[in-house]
Design a protein around this motif. Sequence first.
Motif, PDB file in Angstrom:
ATOM      1  N   ARG A   1       3.198   4.293  -0.376  1.00 17.46           N
ATOM      2  CA  ARG A   1       1.827   4.470  -0.878  1.00 17.46           C
ATOM      3  C   ARG A   1       0.909   5.138   0.136  1.00 17.46           C
ATOM      4  O   ARG A   1      -0.202   5.521  -0.200  1.00 17.46           O
ATOM      5  N   THR A   2       1.345   5.245   1.366  1.00  9.40           N
ATOM      6  CA  THR A   2       0.490   5.784   2.429  1.00  9.40           C
ATOM      7  C   THR A   2       1.161   7.000   3.059  1.00  9.40           C
ATOM      8  O   THR A   2       2.294   7.326   2.740  1.00  9.40           O
ATOM      9  N   ASN A   3       0.475   7.619   3.974  1.00 10.90           N
ATOM     10  CA  ASN A   3       1.069   8.691   4.783  1.00 10.90           C
ATOM     11  C   ASN A   3       1.491   8.154   6.141  1.00 10.90           C
ATOM     12  O   ASN A   3       1.585   8.892   7.107  1.00 10.90           O
TER      13      ASN A   3
ATOM     14  N   ALA B   1      -5.673   3.368  -3.505  1.00  8.20           N
ATOM     15  CA  ALA B   1      -4.255   2.994  -3.509  1.00  8.20           C
ATOM     16  C   ALA B   1      -3.516   3.475  -2.270  1.00  8.20           C
ATOM     17  O   ALA B   1      -2.612   2.809  -1.779  1.00  8.20           O
ATOM     18  N   GLU B   2      -3.923   4.636  -1.723  1.00  9.60           N
ATOM     19  CA  GLU B   2      -3.240   5.162  -0.530  1.00  9.60           C
ATOM     20  C   GLU B   2      -3.740   4.527   0.764  1.00  9.60           C
ATOM     21  O   GLU B   2      -3.193   4.772   1.829  1.00  9.60           O
ATOM     22  N   GLY B   3      -4.762   3.701   0.695  1.00  6.82           N
ATOM     23  CA  GLY B   3      -5.222   2.936   1.849  1.00  6.82           C
ATOM     24  C   GLY B   3      -6.356   3.569   2.624  1.00  6.82           C
ATOM     25  O   GLY B   3      -6.740   4.712   2.388  1.00  6.82           O
TER      26      GLY B   3
ATOM     27  N   VAL C   1      -4.251  -1.460   2.530  1.00  7.95           N
ATOM     28  CA  VAL C   1      -3.759  -0.950   1.258  1.00  7.95           C
ATOM     29  C   VAL C   1      -3.952  -2.027   0.192  1.00  7.95           C
ATOM     30  O   VAL C   1      -3.694  -3.201   0.449  1.00  7.95           O
TER      31      VAL C   1
END
Length: 134
Positions: free
Chosen positions: A9-11, A58-60, A76
């Motif tokens: 969900r994140t980078n 959603a991606e934080g 997140v």
Amino acid sequence: MNLAELVGRTNVDALDHLERETTIPVVDGLQAQGDLIIIPFSMFAGDPDPNASRWVPAEGIHLVAGGDGRNPHVLVADPGTCTWSAVGNPELGIGIIENTAPAYLLHPEHGGTGIAPGRWVVRRQRERTGLVAD
């Protein structure tokens, strides 16, 4: 939620030694992740400025990172379930999390940690001339 889902969900990726299929526990109480401490808000007095709150996407949201921008702590949460309020009062902390469903912190070295629904103060460890204070 497991570490692989959280990373997806994140980078932000976790280091290779962390098990991706590990379920992240959701803790309803005092906890730490590296140099961040999550404290129940009930232990403090005062309220954050409600105008300073923003929804966690959603991606934080990157809460803190090293001086070079690496090794971030990322908050997140599912959309519409968590707000983040940065605060300028060092006695209170760096910010306040208010969540109605589990929220998670992700860090490349420490993996993930779950935060039970509630209101939480986020503080950062401080170091002073050879002394570490939480």
